[in-house]
Every structure is written in structure tokens, then in C-alpha cells.
Design a protein around this motif. Sequence first.
Motif, PDB file in Angstrom:
ATOM      1  N   SER A 175       0.955  -1.019   0.063  1.00 25.35           N
ATOM      2  CA  SER A 175      -0.092  -0.017  -0.024  1.00 25.35           C
ATOM      3  C   SER A 175       0.980   1.420  -0.044  1.00 25.35           C
ATOM      4  O   SER A 175       2.093   1.073   0.555  1.00 25.35           O
ATOM      5  N   GLY A 176       0.303   2.241  -0.723  1.00 28.13           N
ATOM      6  CA  GLY A 176       1.022   3.678  -0.583  1.00 28.13           C
ATOM      7  C   GLY A 176       0.302   4.606  -1.209  1.00 28.13           C
ATOM      8  O   GLY A 176      -0.957   4.636  -1.428  1.00 28.13           O
ATOM      9  N   ASN A 177       1.225   5.620  -1.651  1.00 19.24           N
ATOM     10  CA  ASN A 177       0.490   6.752  -2.365  1.00 19.24           C
ATOM     11  C   ASN A 177       0.386   6.596  -3.878  1.00 19.24           C
ATOM     12  O   ASN A 177       0.798   5.636  -4.528  1.00 19.24           O
ATOM     13  N   ALA A 178      -0.663   7.383  -4.629  1.00 27.70           N
ATOM     14  CA  ALA A 178      -0.853   7.010  -5.837  1.00 27.70           C
ATOM     15  C   ALA A 178       0.256   7.010  -6.747  1.00 27.70           C
ATOM     16  O   ALA A 178       0.459   6.577  -7.782  1.00 27.70           O
ATOM     17  N   ARG A 179       1.241   7.922  -6.542  1.00 25.37           N
ATOM     18  CA  ARG A 179       2.397   8.143  -7.635  1.00 25.37           C
ATOM     19  C   ARG A 179       3.335   6.997  -7.366  1.00 25.37           C
ATOM     20  O   ARG A 179       4.188   6.779  -8.146  1.00 25.37           O
ATOM     21  N   GLY A 180       3.141   6.151  -6.150  1.00 26.41           N
ATOM     22  CA  GLY A 180       4.281   4.870  -6.144  1.00 26.41           C
ATOM     23  C   GLY A 180       3.739   3.646  -6.786  1.00 26.41           C
ATOM     24  O   GLY A 180       4.559   2.779  -6.931  1.00 26.41           O
ATOM     25  N   ARG A 181       2.358   3.724  -7.428  1.00 25.93           N
ATOM     26  CA  ARG A 181       1.729   2.457  -8.218  1.00 25.93           C
ATOM     27  C   ARG A 181       2.567   2.270  -9.368  1.00 25.93           C
ATOM     28  O   ARG A 181       2.995   1.088  -9.408  1.00 25.93           O
ATOM     29  N   GLU A 182       2.993   3.263 -10.104  1.00 23.87           N
ATOM     30  CA  GLU A 182       3.515   2.728 -11.252  1.00 23.87           C
ATOM     31  C   GLU A 182       4.915   2.038 -10.987  1.00 23.87           C
ATOM     32  O   GLU A 182       5.389   1.103 -11.615  1.00 23.87           O
ATOM     33  N   ASN A 183       5.757   2.546 -10.314  1.00 21.61           N
ATOM     34  CA  ASN A 183       7.185   2.283  -9.740  1.00 21.61           C
ATOM     35  C   ASN A 183       6.982   0.706  -9.172  1.00 21.61           C
ATOM     36  O   ASN A 183       7.506  -0.149  -9.554  1.00 21.61           O
ATOM     37  N   ALA A 184       5.719   0.636  -8.301  1.00 23.41           N
ATOM     38  CA  ALA A 184       5.673  -0.712  -7.498  1.00 23.41           C
ATOM     39  C   ALA A 184       5.406  -1.511  -8.691  1.00 23.41           C
ATOM     40  O   ALA A 184       5.965  -2.926  -8.564  1.00 23.41           O
ATOM     41  N   ALA A 185       4.536  -1.312  -9.831  1.00 21.67           N
ATOM     42  CA  ALA A 185       4.197  -2.440 -10.783  1.00 21.67           C
ATOM     43  C   ALA A 185       5.302  -2.734 -11.639  1.00 21.67           C
ATOM     44  O   ALA A 185       5.591  -4.063 -11.988  1.00 21.67           O
ATOM     45  N   THR A 186       6.155  -1.924 -11.824  1.00 18.40           N
ATOM     46  CA  THR A 186       7.559  -2.079 -12.649  1.00 18.40           C
ATOM     47  C   THR A 186       8.203  -3.147 -11.793  1.00 18.40           C
ATOM     48  O   THR A 186       8.929  -4.086 -12.423  1.00 18.40           O
ATOM     49  N   MET A 187       8.382  -3.110 -10.664  1.00 19.00           N
ATOM     50  CA  MET A 187       9.228  -4.051  -9.781  1.00 19.00           C
ATOM     51  C   MET A 187       8.341  -5.504  -9.604  1.00 19.00           C
ATOM     52  O   MET A 187       8.949  -6.353  -9.075  1.00 19.00           O
ATOM     53  N   GLY A 188       7.022  -5.336 -10.123  1.00 18.54           N
ATOM     54  CA  GLY A 188       6.529  -6.537  -9.977  1.00 18.54           C
ATOM     55  C   GLY A 188       5.663  -7.151  -8.883  1.00 18.54           C
ATOM     56  O   GLY A 188       5.417  -8.334  -8.655  1.00 18.54           O
ATOM     57  N   ASP A 194      -3.777   2.094  -3.330  1.00 15.31           N
ATOM     58  CA  ASP A 194      -3.802   3.441  -3.043  1.00 15.31           C
ATOM     59  C   ASP A 194      -4.409   3.670  -1.602  1.00 15.31           C
ATOM     60  O   ASP A 194      -5.574   3.309  -1.453  1.00 15.31           O
ATOM     61  N   TYR A 195      -3.754   4.081  -0.559  1.00 18.09           N
ATOM     62  CA  TYR A 195      -4.273   4.189   0.613  1.00 18.09           C
ATOM     63  C   TYR A 195      -5.477   5.261   0.799  1.00 18.09           C
ATOM     64  O   TYR A 195      -6.152   5.259   1.827  1.00 18.09           O
ATOM     65  N   LYS A 196      -5.456   6.158   0.075  1.00 21.01           N
ATOM     66  CA  LYS A 196      -6.461   7.252  -0.132  1.00 21.01           C
ATOM     67  C   LYS A 196      -7.716   6.729  -0.577  1.00 21.01           C
ATOM     68  O   LYS A 196      -8.825   7.468  -0.546  1.00 21.01           O
ATOM     69  N   GLN A 197      -7.560   5.636  -1.205  1.00 20.01           N
ATOM     70  CA  GLN A 197      -8.755   5.183  -2.235  1.00 20.01           C
ATOM     71  C   GLN A 197      -9.231   4.096  -1.579  1.00 20.01           C
ATOM     72  O   GLN A 197     -10.694   3.651  -2.019  1.00 20.01           O
ATOM     73  N   GLU A 198      -8.564   2.921  -0.919  1.00 19.10           N
ATOM     74  CA  GLU A 198      -8.934   1.894  -0.637  1.00 19.10           C
ATOM     75  C   GLU A 198      -8.280   1.225   0.532  1.00 19.10           C
ATOM     76  O   GLU A 198      -6.977   1.571   0.929  1.00 19.10           O
ATOM     77  N   ASN A 199      -9.002   0.355   1.386  1.00 16.92           N
ATOM     78  CA  ASN A 199      -8.360  -0.190   2.554  1.00 16.92           C
ATOM     79  C   ASN A 199      -7.975  -1.610   2.037  1.00 16.92           C
ATOM     80  O   ASN A 199      -8.785  -2.500   1.976  1.00 16.92           O
ATOM     81  N   TYR A 200      -6.714  -2.034   2.318  1.00 13.84           N
ATOM     82  CA  TYR A 200      -5.895  -3.093   1.754  1.00 13.84           C
ATOM     83  C   TYR A 200      -6.806  -4.266   2.842  1.00 13.84           C
ATOM     84  O   TYR A 200      -6.943  -5.455   2.321  1.00 13.84           O
ATOM     85  N   TRP A 201      -7.060  -4.137   4.015  1.00 14.31           N
ATOM     86  CA  TRP A 201      -7.452  -5.066   5.124  1.00 14.31           C
ATOM     87  C   TRP A 201      -8.896  -5.426   4.669  1.00 14.31           C
ATOM     88  O   TRP A 201      -9.530  -6.502   5.292  1.00 14.31           O
ATOM     89  N   GLU A 202      -9.552  -4.709   3.618  1.00 12.60           N
ATOM     90  CA  GLU A 202     -11.036  -5.131   3.367  1.00 12.60           C
ATOM     91  C   GLU A 202     -11.126  -6.058   2.489  1.00 12.60           C
ATOM     92  O   GLU A 202     -11.938  -6.427   1.901  1.00 12.60           O
ATOM     93  N   SER A 203     -10.131  -6.204   1.401  1.00 12.82           N
ATOM     94  CA  SER A 203      -9.915  -6.821   0.453  1.00 12.82           C
ATOM     95  C   SER A 203      -8.680  -7.958   0.183  1.00 12.82           C
ATOM     96  O   SER A 203      -8.753  -8.800  -0.724  1.00 12.82           O
ATOM     97  N   LEU A 204      -7.846  -7.584   0.814  1.00  8.68           N
ATOM     98  CA  LEU A 204      -6.468  -8.588   0.606  1.00  8.68           C
ATOM     99  C   LEU A 204      -6.835  -9.990   1.292  1.00  8.68           C
ATOM    100  O   LEU A 204      -7.327 -10.057   2.391  1.00  8.68           O
ATOM    101  N   ALA A 205      -6.457 -11.044   0.415  1.00  7.30           N
ATOM    102  CA  ALA A 205      -6.641 -12.348   0.935  1.00  7.30           C
ATOM    103  C   ALA A 205      -5.473 -12.551   1.961  1.00  7.30           C
ATOM    104  O   ALA A 205      -4.342 -11.901   1.938  1.00  7.30           O
ATOM    105  N   PRO A 206      -5.630 -13.435   3.013  1.00 15.17           N
ATOM    106  CA  PRO A 206      -4.524 -13.440   4.052  1.00 15.17           C
ATOM    107  C   PRO A 206      -3.322 -13.968   3.555  1.00 15.17           C
ATOM    108  O   PRO A 206      -2.957 -14.600   2.465  1.00 15.17           O
TER     109      PRO A 206
END
Length: 333
Positions: A175-188, A194-206
Motif C-alpha cells: 500500500s502507498g500513495n498514488a504516485r508509487g503505483r507505477e514504480n511498484a508495478a514495474t518492480m513486480g 492506494d491508501y487514499k482510495q482503498e483499505n487493503y485489509w478489506e480486500s486482501l487475501a490472508p
Amino acid sequence: MKAAQLTKYESDFKLVVRDIPTPTPSENEVLVQVKVAAVNPIEHLIGSGSVKLIQNYDMPLTMGNELSGIVTAVGSAVSRFKVGDAVYSRLPLTKIGAFAEFVAIDEQAVALKPKTLDFEHSAAVPLTGLTAYQGFTEELAAQSGQSVMIPGGSGSFGQLAIPIAKELGLKVMVSGNARGRENAATMGVSQYFDYKQENYWESLAPVDYVIDTIGKPELSHELSVLKSGGRLLSLRMGPNRRFAKQHQLSFLKTTLFSLAGTQLDHQAKKAGVQYHFIFVRSDGAQLAKITEIVERENIVPAIDPTQFSLAQVNEALELVANGHPKGKVLIRF
């Protein structure tokens, strides 16, 4: 030589730049002319006395934990380095001192710096890289095919932790800010929140593991996404009894850390998981492995553009403590 020194533990400590003798390397040490020293939150933990139960220093203490530079002399028993080598290091906790023009370092704590990085960017690698590597391989004992969630992983820690995790065969969520998404995707990364748009604990599988970079406000969410028997490794929340036992601390220190970590251990046990805390150590052999990953993946860590000299060390410490640096804060020599 010039060095920035701590004279006593204080919550609002200031370092004093003074002339001290240039060290002479022992038989197992290399003398490094410091090109760049990095400034980290650990400086504030040391200067304030917050970690003196783990490591208590004699005063005055030359501060600084992380550097890049050039070998200018080697001890009689040194076999891995020669004069002129460009190196970097997370200094041994028992003998820090990167905020100085020269430092003598045990060769076992040193590695050749990445050929793909200059001295500035190299100085931003050792502490973060070793934290991630030791966290995955030692504290978590992570195995290929398992999964890890890193809340706040779009920052400087994630820059190195994500590729190291991928190298070890882990499935990575961040999870992180919006501008970090592209770089994270590049790293695989497998999932990015995006912590301002969604809560990871509500949709992430264990997941098998969580690495905490945020601290106690995030604890309940982190525990909720772990599988039964999973492990939470914190970089922020403090040591516990397990940490004291692993580091073979005295009975008194073990008792104190056990008390300090009681609530964390209780919450982890209630969730059916283990709580771990890491205080990264120097390791030149591991740093050499990190160098290979940095070179192969062409990793370029973020550094803050503000220029600091050794005379401005207290301003650099202030930026790390209370500012909003745009990457690793550096002191250039």
C-alpha cells in the motif's frame, strides 16, 4: 580530521563538529575516506538514548551509521579489499562513526559499492537493503511461493524490499500513495493499494507475512490480514522478549523488553501470529548480495535534493526528524 560528535544523550541533542585524530586501521580493518554519509532515523534513537539498552556508547561518540567512500589504507590481515576500492557499508553497531572524514571499518562489514550507482546513491542502500534482506531471510525465514504485505511500501524501504522479496520468490503486496503505483508495478508487485482510495485489509487475501513500516496505528489492520501462524515484522514498534532472547541480552534487559513488548505480544498471540522486531546489523557478505540485485535490477534509490555538508549535520538531522524528505538525506564530503 573533522568529525560530528555526540557529547551526551539528550532528547534534543546537537552534534558538535570538531577535529579529532584520523584513525589507524587495525589488522582486520580498512580505512575509508568518506565521500557521502547517509542520515537515518536511527541517529535520533541513538542520540536521544532510546536504544542504549541495546547499545550504550562511551562519549564523545562520532555519529553516523551508513556511508560510501574510498579505501585509503588496509590492515595487515585484510584480504578482500585494496587501496582505491570504492566501497559502502552499514557500520557495525558497536563502532559507528560515518559522520567523519575518515573511518576505520572491519572488512567483514564492507562491500564494493554498486558499479551502477554513484557515491551519493550508493550511500542510500546499505541500511535499507540489509534491513529488508535480514528481515526476509532471518526474522521471517520466508520461503519461495509465500506472500508478504508491506503497508507503506511505496517509500524508500519498498524500493529495495520489493526487488529483494521478488529475488527470494515471494508474492508481494503493497500500500502507498498514488504516485508509487507505477514504480511498484514495474518492480513486480502482485497488488497495489492506494491508501487514499482503498483499505487493503478489506480486500486482501490472508498473507504469510507483514512488514510494518508505519507503527502502532496500523497494527490492528496488519494483524487482520495475516494467516494463522503468520509473522509480523516491525521496523517501528519496538523490541520484545523474542528480540532480547535472539540477541542474548542480559536478564535485566530481557525483563525490560519483555515488559515493553507485552501488549504487542498479547495482540499477536490473540491473532494467532508472531510479533518480531528487527535492529539491523552490519554484514558485508549480505551487502555484496544486495549489490548484485541493485546492479541487475538497475535500482536507483531516492535521495533528497537538499545539499548538506558536515558543518550542517544538525540541519540534516532536523530534516530527517521533523521534515518531509524526498528520499535519503545525505551529507557530502
